[in-house]
Design an enzyme around this catalytic site. Structure first.
Site, PDB file in Angstrom:
ATOM      1  N   SER A  68       0.802  -1.241   0.000  1.00 13.75           N
ATOM      2  CA  SER A  68       0.000   0.000   0.000  1.00 13.75           C
ATOM      3  C   SER A  68       0.825   1.278   0.000  1.00 13.75           C
ATOM      4  CB  SER A  68      -0.914   0.030   1.217  1.00 13.75           C
ATOM      5  OG  SER A  68      -1.968  -0.863   1.025  1.00 13.75           O
ATOM      6  N   LYS A  71       0.412   3.531  -2.907  1.00 10.03           N
ATOM      7  CA  LYS A  71      -0.819   4.290  -3.194  1.00 10.03           C
ATOM      8  C   LYS A  71      -0.615   5.804  -3.382  1.00 10.03           C
ATOM      9  CE  LYS A  71      -3.725   0.675  -1.250  1.00 10.03           C
ATOM     10  NZ  LYS A  71      -4.358   0.135  -0.047  1.00 10.03           N
ATOM     11  N   TYR A 193      -3.591  -2.964 -10.010  1.00  8.57           N
ATOM     12  CA  TYR A 193      -3.439  -2.730  -8.574  1.00  8.57           C
ATOM     13  C   TYR A 193      -2.512  -3.766  -7.937  1.00  8.57           C
ATOM     14  CZ  TYR A 193      -4.569  -2.606  -3.621  1.00  8.57           C
ATOM     15  OH  TYR A 193      -4.471  -2.576  -2.253  1.00  8.57           O
ATOM     16  N   TYR A 245      -5.010   5.303   7.833  1.00  8.74           N
ATOM     17  CA  TYR A 245      -6.353   4.727   8.034  1.00  8.74           C
ATOM     18  C   TYR A 245      -6.976   5.170   9.358  1.00  8.74           C
ATOM     19  CZ  TYR A 245      -4.213   1.872   4.435  1.00  8.74           C
ATOM     20  OH  TYR A 245      -3.561   1.467   3.321  1.00  8.74           O
ATOM     21  N   VAL A 263       1.257  -3.491   4.101  1.00  9.58           N
ATOM     22  CA  VAL A 263       1.195  -4.738   4.880  1.00  9.58           C
ATOM     23  C   VAL A 263       2.485  -5.558   4.853  1.00  9.58           C
ATOM     24  CG1 VAL A 263      -1.294  -5.114   4.878  1.00  9.58           C
ATOM     25  CG2 VAL A 263       0.082  -5.903   2.951  1.00  9.58           C
TER      26      VAL A 263
HETATM   27  O1  DON Z   1      -4.712  -4.769  -1.080  1.00  5.12           O
HETATM   28  C1  DON Z   1      -3.947  -5.460  -0.453  1.00  5.12           C
HETATM   29  O2  DON Z   1      -4.372  -6.336   0.275  1.00  5.12           O
HETATM   30  C2  DON Z   1      -2.429  -5.302  -0.510  1.00  5.12           C
HETATM   31  N1  DON Z   1      -1.914  -5.550  -1.783  1.00  5.12           N
HETATM   32  C3  DON Z   1      -2.023  -3.973  -0.030  1.00  5.12           C
HETATM   33  C4  DON Z   1      -2.582  -3.702   1.278  1.00  5.12           C
HETATM   34  C5  DON Z   1      -1.779  -2.832   2.115  1.00  5.12           C
HETATM   35  O3  DON Z   1      -0.585  -2.796   2.058  1.00  5.12           O
HETATM   36  C6  DON Z   1      -2.532  -2.053   3.086  1.00  5.12           C
HETATM   37  N2  DON Z   1      -1.701  -1.394   3.991  1.00  5.12           N
HETATM   38  N3  DON Z   1      -1.727  -1.027   5.045  1.00  5.12           N
END
Ligand code: DON
Length: 596
Positions: A68, A71, A193, A245, A263
């Site tokens: 993420s 983003k 994405y 968030y 993540v």
């Molecule tokens: O959408 C997802 O699940 C991951 N590719 C990215 C999520 C993410 O890193 C959210 N972060 N805090």
């Protein structure tokens, strides 16, 4: 050969790394099975300045998928390619207080709330420039690479792992497609994405990418303009309000920096116009933020005084002027031998005149610039007189610099009258001139070039006189001893040769008037009332600074000398005129060097 200079900023990062390595709370994300293979012990930190300097600690070169953290960068690319109004039609900018993968769209518009949550990021990926899916793919990957300043690869295994398990994202995408917000093909949008999330970066890359946003879209390593100032500023704004968030509010209060986490354990934070920070450690808290990353970032922000809402550092060049002791001298009047020694050896003295507010960025530049040039240096003067506010982080970094310079046998002198800065490893001086004089004295002493006693024949004024004239003159001179603080020249002395000790010239300033030390004179030099030339009254106070021995020509003896030996009196006048001319020429040359 000295060991390489380790910046106090590097020390701080290493220290932070060593302390937080014991933090083992949190869990590595496993909902994307490939991510579960990460080593939970990985821990990297990196700081990138806007002039491209990098400080790194720990596993800052270990590659991991950006997730993420991509983003805000892809959002900046979309803003760059499509413009804010059109991007806003499809993705909002309101914080949700929800988790990153919440299934929630704005009820009235069907738009995702913001580009930092998954729903918003899926739509954003489709808004970057390109007519076809392939063009958009290329645009995203080359855009992320431009932010990093190097070509980034994609971890196909992680991408496939996510594609295979990404039902929630798939559900979100179909929901938005149904609502008319996601206008591209659902599977292609998801692929864009998933691929952006699987781009491989290092902590160092994260710092550079973030510094690019902080620097208005210009990559500090490559100089490439990746996005416009406006696009970068807007991406940072959304990071500030939505980047963490459901932790965004507390985060902004505590760390005070726009940030984004992912993540895989990555975390970025930016201080606009100053820095990009990157952190990486895979164990996550319940909100999906890297435990060590969040702690390290909050601590760094605190230690470096980075909170966005603190009064900003006034920017601009931090070095007002840099001088060397071989071309710039203190105002102390010194004998010929000492002057020659200073011209030969004075390069060991460096004077840095600083300006502007001193906080993290400016101090970082000071520490770096000075530490890069220490080879033949023994004394460093930091003149803070023109500096503005001196933040605690600046004091800490200046102290770190002074302590490290001390280890290499370099003495730091801080010129500070009002600010009361605390730099325990430095000598504090009231004026730049006094600091320079102090360094010169130390240099002359260490070089064995100080003249403690200068006999009459070697006095500057008499050097060019025939020795027999000097002997003749001696008969007209009276030895005088002055105690520290005692005033001279109130009696009838016309000319006074300093044999040993030293004198200061003072003027009275302020109300009530108090003496201010304008300059000083050492053995081998002479001070006179100019009565020999024009009879003018003395406007200064001349005071002995230490026990001082002089040979004095009183006005009566001068009158006698004129009568007895007009040739000697004449020679003496010529010597004085010569000395004045030489001094003027020297002052002129120094002024010239200061102006140009
Ligand atoms: O959408 C997802 O699940 C991951 N590719 C990215 C999520 C993410 O890193 C959210 N972060 N805090």
């Amino acid at each position: 050969m000295n060991a390489p200079f380790v910046s106090p900023i590097q020390d701080l990062l290493d220290d932070l790394h060593a302390r937080l390595i014991d933090l083992r709370a949190g869990e590595v994300a496993t909902y994307i099975p490939e991510l579960g293979k990460a080593d939970p012990e990985w821990f990297g930190l990196a700081v990138a300045t806007l002039d491209g300097t990098l400080y790194e600690a720990g596993d800052s070169r270990v590659p991991f998928t950006i997730q993420s953290v991509s983003k805000p960068f892809v959002y900046a690319l979309a803003l760059q390619d499509l413009g804010l109004p059109d991007v806003l039609k499809q993705v909002g900018v309101e914080p949700t207080g929800d988790a990153f993968n919440a299934v929630r769209l704005e009820p009235s518009t069907g738009r995702p709330y913001n580009p930092m949550v998954n729903s918003g990021a899926i739509v954003t990926s489709t808004l970057v420039g390109g007519d076809t899916f392939e063009e958009r793919r290329t645009r995203i990957l080359s855009g992320l690479s431009a932010f990093a300043g190097r070509e980034l690869a994609v971890d196909r295994k992680v991408m496939e792992s996510e594609a295979a398990t990404g039902d929630r994202n798939r559900a979100l995408a179909y929901l938005m497609h149904g609502a008319g917000t996601l206008t591209c093909d659902v599977e292609e949008s998801l692929e864009l994405y998933f691929e952006q999330c699987a781009a491989l970066v290092t902590t160092r890359d994260l710092a550079v990418m973030t510094a690019t946003l902080a620097g208005g879209g210009v990559n500090p390593l490559t100089g490439e303009t990746v996005v416009s100032v406006e696009a970068a500023a807007k991406a940072l704004t959304v990071m500030a309000t939505c980047g963490t968030y459901d932790y965004a509010g507390e985060w902004l209060v505590r760390a005070g920096l726009p940030a984004k986490s992912g993540v895989s354990g990555g975390l970025i934070a930016a201080l606009p116009s100053q820095l990009g920070l990157g952190f990486f450690s895979p164990r996550l808290d319940s909100r999906g933020n890297s435990v060590r990353g969040v702690t390290a970032c909050e601590e760094l922000s605190e230690r470096f005084g980075l909170h966005l809402m603190r009064p900003a550092e006034r920017s601009g060049p931090v070095f007002h002027r840099t001088l060397r002791g071989d071309t710039a001298h203190s105002s102390r009047v010194r004998a010929h031998d000492e002057r020659t020694a200073l011209t030969r050896l004075g390069g060991a003295i460096r004077v840095y005149v600083l300006r502007g507010d001193l906080a993290f960025s400016s101090s970082e530049a000071i520490v770096r610039t000075i530490s890069e040039d220490t080879d033949s240096v023994r004394w460093v003067v930091l003149d803070l007189k023109r500096a503005g506010r001196v933040a605690p982080v600046a004091e800490a970094l200046l102290e770190g610099l002074a302590a490290k310079l001390k280890e290499r046998g370099i003495t730091t002198v801080v010129v500070d009258t009002e600010k009361g800065v605390t730099v325990p490893s430095a000598v504090i001086s009231e004026t730049r001139d006094a600091a320079l004089e102090w360094c010169e004295d130390a240099l002359l002493e260490s070089a064995g070039a100080s003249r403690m006693t200068v006999p009459l024949a070697e006095q500057d004024l008499l050097r060019s006189l025939d020795p027999f004239l000097v002997t003749a003159l001696e008969a007209y001179l009276e030895p005088r001893e002055y105690a520290p603080g005692e005033r001279l020249m109130e009696d009838v002395a016309a000319l006074c040769f300093i044999i040993s000790g030293g004198l200061a010239r003072q003027i009275m300033i302020g109300n009530p008037p108090r003496p201010f030390r304008e300059t000083s004179m050492g053995p081998g030099t002479a001070v006179g009332r100019l009565a020999l030339i024009d009879d003018a009254e003395h406007t200064h106070r001349i005071v002995a600074e230490c026990p001082t021995s002089c040979l004095v020509l009183t006005t009566q003896s001068l009158a006698r000398l004129e009568r007895d030996s007009p040739r000697l009196a004449d020679s003496l006048r010529w010597s004085i005129a010569n000395a004045i001319a030489t001094r003027l020429r020297r002052t002129d040359a120094e002024n010239h060097a200061l102006i140009h």
